[in-house]
Write a protein that holds these residues in place. Structure first.
Motif, short mmCIF file in Angstrom:
data_model
loop_
_atom_site.label_atom_id
_atom_site.label_comp_id
_atom_site.label_asym_id
_atom_site.label_seq_id
_atom_site.Cartn_x
_atom_site.Cartn_y
_atom_site.Cartn_z
N ALA A 105 -32.16 -49.52 14.38
CA ALA A 105 -30.70 -49.52 14.47
C ALA A 105 -30.16 -48.09 14.49
O ALA A 105 -29.26 -47.77 15.27
N ILE A 106 -30.70 -47.23 13.65
CA ILE A 106 -30.27 -45.83 13.63
C ILE A 106 -30.60 -45.16 14.96
O ILE A 106 -29.79 -44.42 15.52
N GLY A 107 -31.78 -45.42 15.48
CA GLY A 107 -32.18 -44.84 16.77
C GLY A 107 -31.29 -45.31 17.90
O GLY A 107 -30.90 -44.52 18.77
N ASN A 108 -30.96 -46.60 17.91
CA ASN A 108 -30.06 -47.12 18.94
C ASN A 108 -28.67 -46.51 18.81
O ASN A 108 -28.02 -46.21 19.81
N GLY A 109 -28.19 -46.34 17.58
CA GLY A 109 -26.89 -45.75 17.35
C GLY A 109 -26.83 -44.31 17.83
O GLY A 109 -25.88 -43.88 18.48
N ILE A 110 -27.87 -43.54 17.52
CA ILE A 110 -27.93 -42.14 17.98
C ILE A 110 -28.03 -42.10 19.49
O ILE A 110 -27.40 -41.27 20.15
N GLY A 111 -28.81 -43.02 20.06
CA GLY A 111 -28.95 -43.06 21.53
C GLY A 111 -27.64 -43.38 22.21
O GLY A 111 -27.30 -42.77 23.24
N SER A 112 -26.86 -44.32 21.65
CA SER A 112 -25.58 -44.65 22.26
C SER A 112 -24.58 -43.51 22.12
O SER A 112 -23.75 -43.27 22.99
N LEU A 113 -24.65 -42.76 21.02
CA LEU A 113 -23.77 -41.59 20.85
C LEU A 113 -24.10 -40.50 21.85
O LEU A 113 -23.22 -39.83 22.39
#
Length: 117
Positions: A105-113
């Motif tokens: 979830a953190i990786g996906n959040g950073i990727g979307s940012l």
């Protein structure tokens, strides 16, 4: 984990042997101080070899291979260690899965940012 357990086992073994050797030395010192052999003062450990059979006694109790085999069978019958092992394994797997989901979830959040930038 295995290295840690082996280190702990080694340290405990060395300390136990140190305590037994210290008790034996204290017993010999008491006998020298009294000046005679008192049968009520038993040594920490004693090993005898009679007719090819080795007998050992630790703190006045005889230790035989039969006693050790009996205790091993008793531990196998109880199987309490396996219960705790399975509980620990399930708990560890659950925590690993939880942290894996959090990291995804953190990786996906950073990727979307980063995509927005």
């Amino acid at each position: 984990m295995v290295k840690f357990m082996m280190k702990c086992f080694l340290i405990v073994t060395v300390l136990l042997l140190g305590v037994l050797i210290g008790m034996q030395q204290a017993n010999e010192g008491m006998q020298k101080m009294r000046g005679y052999n008192d049968p009520s003062l038993q040594g920490a450990f004693h090993i005898t070899d009679e007719n090819g059979e080795v007998e050992a006694s630790v703190l006045g109790r005889k230790v035989t291979s039969h006693d050790l085999e009996q205790k091993q069978k008793q531990l196998e019958d109880v199987e309490a260690f396996n219960l705790f092992s399975s509980i620990g394994e399930k708990l560890g797997n659950g925590i690993s899965a939880l942290f894996e989901k959090i990291m995804i979830a953190i990786g996906n959040g950073i990727g979307s940012l980063l995509d927005k930038i």
